[in-house]
Each structure stands twice: as C-alpha cells, then as structure tokens.
Design an enzyme around this catalytic site. Structure first.
Site, mmCIF file in Angstrom:
data_model
loop_
_atom_site.group_PDB
_atom_site.id
_atom_site.type_symbol
_atom_site.label_atom_id
_atom_site.label_comp_id
_atom_site.label_asym_id
_atom_site.label_seq_id
_atom_site.Cartn_x
_atom_site.Cartn_y
_atom_site.Cartn_z
ATOM 1 N N GLU A 35 -35.638 -19.502 -54.346
ATOM 2 C CA GLU A 35 -34.309 -19.804 -54.300
ATOM 3 C C GLU A 35 -34.018 -18.272 -55.116
ATOM 4 O O GLU A 35 -34.554 -18.170 -56.123
ATOM 5 C CB GLU A 35 -33.616 -20.697 -54.830
ATOM 6 N N ARG A 260 -47.547 -28.967 -58.924
ATOM 7 C CA ARG A 260 -47.169 -27.979 -59.801
ATOM 8 C C ARG A 260 -48.429 -27.465 -60.609
ATOM 9 O O ARG A 260 -49.035 -28.665 -61.210
ATOM 10 C CB ARG A 260 -45.862 -27.998 -60.494
ATOM 11 N N LYS A 270 -36.969 -23.002 -65.421
ATOM 12 C CA LYS A 270 -36.170 -21.439 -65.333
ATOM 13 C C LYS A 270 -34.908 -21.751 -66.239
ATOM 14 O O LYS A 270 -34.689 -20.698 -66.763
ATOM 15 C CB LYS A 270 -35.531 -21.455 -64.018
#
Length: 557
Positions: A35, A260, A270
RNA sequence: UGAGGAAUAGUUUAAUGGUAAAACAACGGACUCUGACUCCGUCGUUCCUGGUUCGAGUCCAGGUUCCUCAGCCA
C-alpha cells in the site's frame, strides 16, 4: 542418472512444488502488493524476496501491484519511493506495474453481479450500529434490518452511492454471508464504503472505494496470479478471499500465508516509525538508524546482504523475532568481500618518527583488497612521513597482558609501512599524552625484516601532513530494549547514544574522492560510506555502516 | 471463555517413522601485514503427560503456553 540434490525448502516452496507436479497451475505467478502509504522496511524486504525469488525459481513472474484502495492514506510520493527501493534491492517487475485502482470499474461490475445473485446488499446502519450487530468473539451477530432489501432497491441504492448522493458513512455495500459465522470476517463484511476523497490516480472519479478483502483476490485473479503470498494475519481472511472468487466464478489463485519478520532493538510498525520521524526523534525516513530500506541504503547496507539475510532466514508459519546480529552478519559478510580498504584514524595521537629524515615522504603502494589480491588487484598510494597519527587507544602506558599494540619500548608493525618502536612519550600539563616518540627500522619496509623477527601487533596510521580531515557518524541500536514495541512508551526506550558524531577524523589522502556508492573498510575500525545527502568533497561526512567484530574490546567486558 | 494458527539449542531455520542438522550469537583454541576474514572445538533429554511402534521431533489422545480475528485500515 542425475545426482539427487536435496535442498532444504520452506513450506511455501514445498506446497508450490507439489501443486505444480499435480498440475493445479501451469505456472507460478506472484505479486508484491504494497500500500503506498509509507516507506518499505526490513519486514517488507522478506516479503519482496519471497514473492520475487519464488517466482523466479519456478520460472514464473512477479508483478508489482500498488494496493491503493484507501485514498485518504495514499500518496504518489510513496509509490515512487517504493519502486525505487524494490529496484535497488535488485528485483524487476518488468512491464507488470499495476494498481488496484486500475480495476475499480471491473470491481464495480462484479459488485453488481453479486447484488444480482443476492450475495450483496446495501446497509444503512452507521459504523457503531454495524459494530453492535456484529456480535463478539464468543457471541454471534444479528442480521441488519436492511439485509433483505430487494435486488432492485439494492441496485438503485448502490448506483446512488457511486453517484455521490450520500455522505461518508451513511451507507455501505456488504456481502451477504452469515452473521453467525464463528469467523468474524464472514459476518457480512463491508465491500464498499463511501469516501468523498481524491485518489492519487483516479482523482474525483469515485465516491465509493473497495475494501481490501473485496479488492485483493479479484485483482490477483485479473492479473493471472496463481500464488498470493501474504502474512499470517490474513489467514483469517482466506475463507473470504475464497468466497468472493467462488461466487464470481473467476480464476481462483491460492492464498498462502507466512510469518512476518521483526528485528530486535528496532521497530517496524509504520505508525510508530511515523511517530519517530514526525516527532523529530530521528532525522527523517532515511535516518541511517531506521530499518527502512532507504535508511539502510544510506547507511551502507548492500542489497546483496539484505537478499542473503532473507535467503538464510527462510520462511515459516510463525512470527519471527530475529536477532539484529544475524542481519549484521550478512552485512559484514558481503562488505568484507566488496569493500576497498583504506586507513583512517578516528581519535588521533601524534607520532614523531625520530630517525626518519625530516621532509622525506615515501608513497607506498597498498592493495585495495588485500584479502583477494588475485581477483581484485587494484592498489592505491599512501604517503609515509616523519609525523604521523595513530589511534589513541592503540597506545597504552601500562599495557595489560596480551595487549599487542604500542607501549613504551614496544615494537609494532605500521600497516604496509615499517616496524616502529615507541621510545618515549610526551604529556601536557594535565598528564594527557600528546605525542609519541618512535623510531623505525628501515629494513622492515614491506612488513618484514631480514632477521624475520616477529611482531604481534599491526596498527593503522595516517601521515599528518597529507591527512584529510572528515566527520564520522557512528550509529548504534536505536532502542535499548530488545523489543521496544512491547514497551509502554517506546519513545522512552530510545538509546541516547544511538548517534555519535566524531569531528576531525584523519583520513589517508586517497579518500579525497570517496563516493557514496562505495562502502570503504577503514581497516580495524569498520565499514564507512560517505553520506549521500550531506557529504561534500570539501567536507566529507562518513556514516559508519557497521563496526568490525572486535574480540579484543569484548575482553574488557 | 467462539474460530484459526504456532511450539526443535540464547535466536532463526532443517530433519516428511530410522544416528536431532545448519547459520547467527556465546565461550575456548589455531592462523593472521586488519585482535577483521578463515579454520577447529564446546553448548539440546525436540512445550508437557500418556499411547501406538523393533524404532517417534515426526503418528494418536489429552493438556499447557503464545499469536491472529469483533476498522466503513491494509
């Protein structure tokens, strides 16, 4: 008969291999779907590596697709940054650059198909009401009063949503699945929300935007993706991914989830990275202390090292908390083979070679890659003279056992030059050593003497009159605790010594034209790269990529 | 306490019923014109308890711990 090579594969590769043999798909096609709402970090690198390297290994392709379904968060600036980072990492999507927003029209058509099939409906409940109706983890939800509208009414309302007749939040399009499903994602998930916002690519064309779940699988299908790799938290979404594709009756990619990667002593959230940047705790997204790709790149980490880190680290079905040491090892390992060597004194102490003729200069030709002279024969010239600088901590007045460097009466080798013996020291009025008086052995040029006597220590040095003055920035871990994400307030966990600036380091003159695309090994001190943003030929600034391993320093602890 | 997922050395990953392996870290040693690199050695009763089997990290049963999901984020 071919030799059977038993290579260890991760579970994803094993599944793909098996399915390819069974003929489920005729090719392996993946995609990396960021994204564009921030910069890539070390966690993304694992995903990029998986998507691109798996496709390549199986002779397939990997697309780059920007998942841009939320115009409020997304920016072209991030699109450009992300493309730059992926290229730098060494991966190529060729002409397959896509955006989910390319599919908004198709997605809209498919939504109408679901409405016509009785599989989707427009809901007038507001956000809070929808949450209430959803139930909880242990209690089923209940149907919205608007769930059983007629197809005609749904079609009309949906058209008006698209036309921008309603304000944000007043209506949504929902999939009609099962409000009592134990899988919360299946409790009539929202497919479209109304957002009167400009999109970085489609401008003001759309007033409704698809949700991730409604967009992702269909986008994969359109692109001919066969394996849609994603992180573990999407496991809960797989039933929905499959449901949409089945209802639509279109090509059905396989979603596969892996864990992850996070690295200790740093953060990859983020939101938290943004707080560090916006709060001024670091110097921007490319601050070399950050785990973002642009920052690691500025710090001197190499793409090869990052790829190697991913390769040796593999993939698994659980979240990994990796020791930063493993990343650092990959960096040192690569740099050791590719970095040209040079000498730089970080904390200068003057040395006068008493028996070396005043005014004399010898230029010694030293190999740039002493560890690989055969394949990399490059050399440079380094001046030697009567007045030199050495590292302050390479001298000790009262050396402990097993200290092999300079001391009064001790002989050491000056790298690439002569054997030097310290005869005397000069102190200032505070008792601080300001100068060493030494002698050299003219017969020891080249690092050996005819009598073959041995010296244990070899140290680096720089000729004072020829030295270039520069600044060094030494980086250390950004956070004190191993898992700053778990701290109550991760800001208080910041390491106050994560950046140390050292002025007036002394460099050998060959470094005058050092460029920021070369990481140098300052022998015995570490790997350094000129800062790509702030270093200039007149005022060199070196970022320390990473120190050398130092088993001597460890002894003291 | 609904659903799903995961547990192997300090960390990460192998072993697909047949001697528990590798990388990183740590520690000890060798080598060295970088105390780097390289090389050698040391470090595990596979989450627990039972069961099946000549043989179980792997299969079965029960339990424990951890992770994910209740955004009109992705």
């Amino acid at each position: 008969m071919m030799t059977e090579i038993t290579e260890t594969k991760d579970f994803i590769r094993n599944i793909i291999k098996e399915e390819m043999e069974n003929g489920r798909f005729s090719q392996v096609h993946t995609r990396f779907p960021p994204e564009p709402n921030g910069y890539l970090h070390i966690g993304h690198v694992t995903a990029i590596y998986a998507d691109f390297s798996i496709a390549e290994e199986f002779g397939g392709q990997c697309n780059l697709r920007f998942d841009d379904t939320n115009p409020i968060k997304e920016k072209t600036e991030y699109v450009d940054g992300i493309m730059d980072d992926i290229k730098w990492l060494g991966f190529d999507w060729e002409d397959r650059l896509y955006f989910t927003s390319d599919y908004f029209d198709q997605l809209y058509t498919w939504a109408i198909q679901l409405i016509n099939q009785g599989d989707a409906y427009v809901d007038d409940l507001d956000m809070d009401e929808i949450r209430d109706y959803r139930g909880t983890l242990t209690e089923p939800g209940k149907n919205s009063p608007y769930r059983d509208r007629s197809i005609t009414e749904n079609l009309e309302l949906f058209e008006r949503m698209k036309a921008g007749e309603f304000p944000n939040g007043s209506h949504v399009l929902r999939a009609k699945i099962d409000m009592a499903s134990p899988i919360i994602n299946m409790r009539d998930p929202v497919m479209y929300r109304i957002l009167h916002a400009d999109h970085h690519r489609t401008g003001d064309k759309w007033k409704i935007y698809p949700m991730y779940d409604w967009a992702h699988g269909q986008s994969d299908s359109i692109e001919g993706v066969t394996y849609s790799l994603c992180s573990l938290e999407y496991l809960n979404h797989r039933p929905l991914y499959d449901w949409f594709l089945d209802k639509l009756g279109i090509d059905h990619p396989q979603q596969l989830e892996f864990g992850r990667v996070s690295i200790n002593h740093t953060i990859t959230s983020k939101r938290k990275l943004r707080r560090l940047v916006e709060g001024g705790h670091v110097d921007g997204w490319d601050d070399p202390r950050l785990p973002t790709v642009i920052a690691m790149r500025r710090r001197g980490y190499t793409a090869a090292a990052l790829r190697d880190f991913c390769k040796t680290t593999g993939l698994s079905k659980s979240h990994r908390h990796m020791d930063v040491g493993m990343l650092e090892h990959a960096v040192r390992n690569d740099l050791n083979t590719v970095s040209p060597r040079a000498m730089a004194v970080m904390d200068p102490l003057r040395v006068v070679v008493k028996n070396y003729p005043e005014g004399q200069v010898e230029w010694f030709e030293l190999p740039d890659y002493p560890q690989d002279k055969k394949n990399r024969p490059a050399t440079r010239k380094v001046p030697f003279s009567r007045l030199l600088y050495v590292e302050r901590d390479d001298f000790m007045e009262e050396p402990p056992r097993k200290f092999f460097r300079l001391g009064i009466g001790r002989e050491v080798r000056f790298l690439g030059a002569y054997y030097i013996t310290c005869t005397d020291i000069v102190k200032d009025e505070d008792g601080k050593i300001v100068e060493l008086h030494c002698t050299y052995d003219p017969e020891s040029q080249g690092g050996r003497t005819p009598d073959k006597r041995k010296v244990r220590g070899t140290i680096h040095w720089v000729s004072a009159h020829h030295a270039i003055t520069a600044t060094a920035r030494l980086y250390d871990r950004l956070f004190l605790s191993e898992n700053p994400e778990a701290e109550d307030d991760f800001i208080t966990d910041l390491n106050p010594d994560s950046l140390r600036v050292i002025e007036n380091i002394q460099l050998e003159p060959s470094l005058a034209n050092a460029s920021s695309d070369t990481v140098y090994q300052f022998m015995r001190k570490g790997y350094f790269v000129p800062d790509e943003k702030e270093s200039t030929p007149d005022a060199l600034i070196f970022n320390r990529t990473i120190s050398m391993r130092d088993t001597w320093a460890k002894r003291g602890k």
